[in-house]
Write a protein that holds these residues in place. Structure first.
Motif, PDB file in Angstrom:
ATOM      1  N   ILE A 233      -0.857  50.652  40.212  1.00 49.37           N
ATOM      2  CA  ILE A 233      -0.986  50.841  41.664  1.00 49.37           C
ATOM      3  C   ILE A 233      -2.456  50.965  42.044  1.00 49.37           C
ATOM      4  CG2 ILE A 233      -0.412  52.324  43.636  1.00 49.37           C
ATOM      5  CD1 ILE A 233       2.156  53.097  42.112  1.00 49.37           C
ATOM      6  N   MET A 239      -1.097  47.024  46.268  1.00 50.48           N
ATOM      7  CA  MET A 239      -0.243  48.146  45.860  1.00 50.48           C
ATOM      8  C   MET A 239      -0.820  49.462  46.364  1.00 50.48           C
ATOM      9  SD  MET A 239       2.376  47.056  44.260  1.00 50.48           S
ATOM     10  CE  MET A 239       3.003  48.366  43.222  1.00 50.48           C
ATOM     11  N   ALA A 243       0.889  52.023  48.929  1.00 49.32           N
ATOM     12  CA  ALA A 243       1.065  53.431  48.540  1.00 49.32           C
ATOM     13  C   ALA A 243       0.489  54.357  49.608  1.00 49.32           C
ATOM     14  CB  ALA A 243       0.398  53.698  47.189  1.00 49.32           C
ATOM     15  N   GLY A 246       2.751  54.434  52.561  1.00 50.13           N
ATOM     16  CA  GLY A 246       4.152  54.383  52.151  1.00 50.13           C
ATOM     17  C   GLY A 246       5.113  55.048  53.114  1.00 50.13           C
ATOM     18  N   MET A 341      -1.048  60.949  50.387  1.00 51.48           N
ATOM     19  CA  MET A 341      -1.085  59.728  49.570  1.00 51.48           C
ATOM     20  C   MET A 341      -2.534  59.270  49.359  1.00 51.48           C
ATOM     21  SD  MET A 341       1.983  59.189  48.725  1.00 51.48           S
ATOM     22  CE  MET A 341       2.742  57.636  48.355  1.00 51.48           C
ATOM     23  N   LEU A 353       1.472  58.605  42.411  1.00 57.04           N
ATOM     24  CA  LEU A 353       1.758  57.649  43.489  1.00 57.04           C
ATOM     25  C   LEU A 353       3.060  56.901  43.221  1.00 57.04           C
ATOM     26  CD1 LEU A 353      -1.850  56.240  43.962  1.00 57.04           C
ATOM     27  CD2 LEU A 353      -0.605  57.673  45.590  1.00 57.04           C
ATOM     28  N   ALA A 354       3.301  56.529  41.955  1.00 56.14           N
ATOM     29  CA  ALA A 354       4.529  55.810  41.610  1.00 56.14           C
ATOM     30  C   ALA A 354       5.754  56.688  41.865  1.00 56.14           C
ATOM     31  CB  ALA A 354       4.484  55.364  40.145  1.00 56.14           C
ATOM     32  N   GLY A 357       6.317  57.104  45.427  1.00 56.67           N
ATOM     33  CA  GLY A 357       6.872  55.844  45.924  1.00 56.67           C
ATOM     34  C   GLY A 357       8.388  55.803  45.803  1.00 56.67           C
ATOM     35  N   ILE A 360      10.007  58.188  48.196  1.00 50.86           N
ATOM     36  CA  ILE A 360      10.028  57.666  49.570  1.00 50.86           C
ATOM     37  C   ILE A 360      11.208  56.697  49.740  1.00 50.86           C
ATOM     38  CG2 ILE A 360       8.824  56.174  51.225  1.00 50.86           C
ATOM     39  CD1 ILE A 360       6.172  57.341  50.107  1.00 50.86           C
TER      40      ILE A 360
END
Length: 394
Positions: A233, A239, A243, A246, A341, A353-354, A357, A360
């Motif tokens: 990311i 990406m 993010a 997001g 974020m 962040l992943a 993600g 979310i």
């Protein structure tokens, strides 16, 4: 030098007070509000005691830190402003939702601002794993009931929780918290254990959304942290942009599905999410969106414990935010969560962040995203009025 030692001692003491309080709060409020432990004698009294205990402990911690806080906020006006707006927002939330419970959340988030986010996540994930183990064990031993529902030719078991999907939603958030907590230190064995737990949950509860998203994030972790060892990311412009925005993107997509998607797409998404899209649209129609939100009593089950024909629960965290919490809180939450974020992009925390993600995506059709009994997400707002940057504490 002596003064520095006192400050450091104060910090470790106040950190311990905070983490122990958070742990107890997550365990007790989760057991009482989402499992059949509620039916045991004295559970409600324990719950009330813990709510007042939390207020007392956080006030003690804040008093210990008061000189430092006053000194810090004197030079950080923007942080103070965000903190004040957060406090106002949480009072609106408390008016529309759970009252005292939400004021506890307010204190826990506000007071998390000088705690390393990995310690927050470690504490949170262990508390949630404990809730899962205690509840499943107690229901297997017959101490508390285990509800089941017929579905698709088989049965779905609640494993001691009040509803069949709760256990797997909990595991999903525990898994995300644990991945964020361990980061690059995670081992193949840990990933394998999390995979087995996920499969077991799916076999027992057949809840699709947390299952697919858990497999997705475990696969991401496997490649990003172990096999290829690459930040997919942070290392990729688009990406990274997705993010950063997001939360806003997810809201736009949710609203698009609700109001602008064509018949076929609407029908597909609605089926795929078990009628949740239709319920979201009806939520907007029935309740509307106001500035200060509203307290809604949803119609869920009839007197026989079956879903009623006029069932109207709104599952989407984003739609709930607009309908229940109102426009002021929604705007504040989306802006601050976007800042969160950006903060994690700045300190280059790819796995965080992943995980955020997938949380979310989960929140687009499930209501737990901002509920602290389930998800640690709201604690991250404390990063915006932080006393010492996570770069230094890492």
């Amino acid at each position: 030098k002596g003064w520095m030692t006192i400050v450091m001692n104060n910090r470790t003491i106040s950190e311990k007070i905070y983490l122990i309080t958070l742990f107890i709060w997550v365990v007790v409020t989760s057991l009482v509000t989402t499992t059949y432990f509620i039916r045991l004698e004295g559970s409600l009294s324990l719950y009330r005691i813990v709510l007042y205990f939390t207020i007392a402990m956080i006030l003690i911690k804040e008093l210990v830190n008061l000189p430092r806080s006053l000194y810090h906020f004197r030079f950080h006006w923007e942080q103070l402003l965000i903190a004040v707006l957060f406090i106002i927002s949480m009072f609106i939330v408390a008016k529309n939702r759970e009252g005292l419970l939400d004021l506890n959340v307010l204190l826990l988030v506000f007071s998390a601002r000088d705690i390393d986010f990995r310690k927050l996540l470690g504490t949170f994930s262990f508390a949630t794993f404990l809730v899962l183990v205690l509840t499943i064990f107690a229901s297997n031993m017959g101490v508390i009931s285990n509800m089941f529902m017929r579905a698709d030719g088989g049965y779905r078991f609640s494993l001691g929780f009040n509803y069949v999907s709760f256990a797997s939603q909990r595991l999903f958030f525990a898994l995300c918290s644990y991945l964020m907590f361990r980061g690059k230190k995670i081992s193949y064995m840990e990933l394998l254990s999390l995979l087995f737990a996920t499969i077991y949950m799916y076999q027992q509860t057949s809840t699709t959304s947390p299952f697919y998203l858990s497999i997705l994030i475990l696969t991401y972790a496997l490649f990003s942290l172990k096999i290829i060892k690459k930040d997919f990311i942070i290392g990729h412009f688009w990406m990274k942009t997705i993010a950063k925005y997001g939360f806003i993107l997810a809201l736009i997509i949710t609203l698009y599905f609700c109001f602008y998607s064509s018949g076929n797409l609407f029908h597909f998404v609605d089926q795929f999410t078990h009628n949740r899209l239709r319920l979201s649209v009806e939520g907007f129609r029935n309740f509307g969106v106001s500035w200060l939100g509203q307290h809604i009593k949803f119609t869920l089950l009839d007197i026989f414990g079956n879903f009623t024909s006029n069932y109207n629960f709104i599952d989407s965290s984003f739609v709930q935010l607009l309908v229940i919490d109102g426009l002021i809180v929604s705007a504040f939450m989306l802006l601050t969560l976007t800042k969160v974020m950006k903060y994690f992009v700045t300190i280059r925390k790819d796995i965080v962040l992943a995980c955020l993600g997938v949380m979310i995506i989960h929140g687009m059709f499930d209501p737990q995203m901002l509920v602290l009994r389930y998800s640690p997400l709201i604690l991250f707002i404390s990063r915006l009025f932080i006393m010492n940057s996570d770069n230094e504490i890492e």
